[in-house]
Design an enzyme around this catalytic site. Structure first.
Site, mmCIF file in Angstrom:
data_model
loop_
_atom_site.group_PDB
_atom_site.id
_atom_site.type_symbol
_atom_site.label_atom_id
_atom_site.label_comp_id
_atom_site.label_asym_id
_atom_site.label_seq_id
_atom_site.Cartn_x
_atom_site.Cartn_y
_atom_site.Cartn_z
ATOM 1 N N CYS A 17 0.881 -1.172 0.000
ATOM 2 C CA CYS A 17 0.000 0.000 0.000
ATOM 3 C C CYS A 17 0.916 1.218 0.000
ATOM 4 O O CYS A 17 1.873 1.276 -0.782
ATOM 5 C CB CYS A 17 -0.951 -0.028 1.191
ATOM 6 N N VAL A 18 0.653 2.203 0.846
ATOM 7 C CA VAL A 18 1.546 3.356 0.930
ATOM 8 C C VAL A 18 2.708 3.068 1.871
ATOM 9 O O VAL A 18 3.876 3.228 1.520
ATOM 10 C CB VAL A 18 0.783 4.620 1.396
#
Length: 478
Positions: A431-432
């Site tokens: 994800c981030v």
């Protein structure tokens, strides 16, 4: 008039208590399911709850209206607008009044007028409130999911979450008319108290302030210029663009809130399980919800556990990933169990059979870990075509920049798309920064994906290393 806003952070949900000081009667609007909050508040104010109203059939949480009515004997005031798919059922045994546009009811000196404001949903009502002890002029507008601070309710939930195709575009057009004919005809001074704040999935740009006014929204909301120009087509396009992914549990909430749900009669208090009880529940199909942070989970967890860290997003992720037909066990500190249980019952996950406080008694060799991979190691596999990159961020995040060739499936939807994922070669999940990927990997591991690897530091680490990123459409759409 006594007026209180009750804010529930986990779902960014707002409910209201309005009381008449002269008669001691009170109205609760859009209650959450753990209704002891309202009972205690009313008692502290010297009020008795005699009326309960709902703006619409909610999708993002399980309503407490029936629960509170059962506890107090109060009358339910519910919408009778919308088509046959959005009519309340299961009201036998409850005192109730069905409302249509323009209907009024009183709670002591408080006058409440139902205003039909479709768009978010077909049956949606907003409540125009006047303090009858002072004047019959409206003072408050309780707008539910019609108008938020700086935003309006999304019209695509029936299509996105409930699976009713072809409803988003007509809903957006109804929203335009509701704003034009119902909202903007009100005086500027009328206060607007919405059903959600920033963080809710019921809109895309909700403000963090608790309230606004008709006049402020008329001048400064993103949609105001479209109404001023009478630009319905531009409004519809802007409203439907960029809406966040709708959690899959919304469909279940719609059904239960329409047809009726179990009455709890109080807050459940799951007990601490012995090792024998815990093992038996697991053998019988219970799911362990590991509420520790991503680092603790990665370092060692019981095989099959789902990692949903305790915190304000717990309800939403639980709704995304946990089934409604299997018992749940919490791995959590005893001090957190009640709050986590409340978060679960707010979305109808009632069968929490107990908790364990930790993993004492398990040897390291008995626990599963989450394999990690650095950005440099991931790039080497990616360049050789030996791995699949799975980006579990939202669609708009992905479109703004992603690893070339990466698949995009929102973390909450990975279980619905297992057939699109390989098991025979490395599956690098990111994800981030690692929070959502940890939750997604836990779900994959629980379904036998032993090839899943967590990209340490997420796409942020990939970008900081100067590795390639591109923009464009998904290869896999969830």
């Amino acid at each position: 008039m006594v007026f209180r806003q009750i804010y529930e952070e986990g779902l960014a949900q707002m409910s209201y208590l309005l009381g008449c000081a002269a008669t001691g009667e009170a109205l609760v609007v859009d209650p959450k399911r753990d209704v002891d909050t309202y009972l205690e508040l009313a008692e502290s104010l010297g009020l008795r709850i005699t009326a309960i109203a709902e703006t619409h059939i909610h999708a993002d949480y399980l309503s407490g209206a029936r629960e509170l009515a059962k506890a107090t004997g109060a009358t339910l005031y519910l919408s009778d607008e919308g088509d046959e798919n959005w009519k309340y059922k299961g009201l036998e045994g409850f005192s109730h009044v069905l409302l249509r546009d323009g209907d009024e009811f009183r709670v002591g000196n408080i006058r409440v007028k139902a205003v039909h404001t479709p768009g978010h949903t077909p049956e949606h009502l907003s409540f125009l409130v006047a303090d009858g002890a002072v004047t019959d002029e409206p003072l408050l507008f309780l707008t539910g999911d019609f108008v938020f601070v700086g935003d309006i309710g999304r019209p695509d939930l029936l299509e996105e979450a409930a699976g009713i195709k072809g409803t988003a575009l007509p809903g957006a057009r109804r929203m335009f008319r509701s704003l034009k004919e119902k909202f903007l005809t009100l005086p500027d001074h009328v206060q607007v108290w919405p059903g959600h704040g920033a963080g809710s999935a019921c809109g895309k740009a909700l403000g963090a302030l608790p309230a606004t006014t008709v006049g402020y929204e008329r001048r400064h909301a993103w949609w105001a210029e479209y109404l001023e120009k009478d630009d319905e087509e531009g409004f519809v396009k802007a409203l439907l663009a960029g809406q966040p992914e709708a959690p899959t549990y919304f469909k279940e909430m719609k059904r239960l809130n329409r047809d009726g749900m179990p009455i709890l009669g109080g807050i459940p208090h799951p007990g601490r399980l012995t090792k024998a009880q815990f093992d038996r529940y697991l053998r019988e199909g219970a799911i362990l919800v590991d509420t520790r942070d991503k680092f603790a989970f990665a370092g060692g967890h019981i095989r099959g556990a789902i990692n949903i860290p305790a915190g304000k997003n717990f309800s939403t992720w639980a709704g995304w990933l946990l089934p409604y037909d299997r018992p749940l066990i919490l791995l959590a500190h005893p001090s957190e169990v009640e709050a986590l249980t409340r978060a679960l019952i707010r979305i109808g996950l009632d069968e929490v059979v107990g908790y364990i406080p930790g993993l004492q008694g398990y040897a390291d060799g008995e626990l599963e870990t989450v394999p990690q991979i650095t950005a440099r190691e991931a790039k080497a596999l990616w360049e050789r075509g030996e791995a699949v990159i799975l980006d579990v961020r939202g669609r708009d995040e992905y479109l703004a920049g992603h690893i070339p060739g990466a698949l995009n499936i929102h973390a909450g939807r990975v279980l619905a798309h297992l057939d699109k994922l390989p098991k025979e070669r490395p599956l690098i999940v990111h994800c981030v920064g690692g929070d959502r990927s940890s939750t997604a990997i836990s779900a994959l591991l629980s379904h036998g994906f032993r090839n899943a690897l967590n990209l340490t530091g997420g796409i942020r680490a990939w970008q900081e290393a100067g590795f390639p990123v591109e923009k464009g459409e998904e290869l896999v759409s969830a």
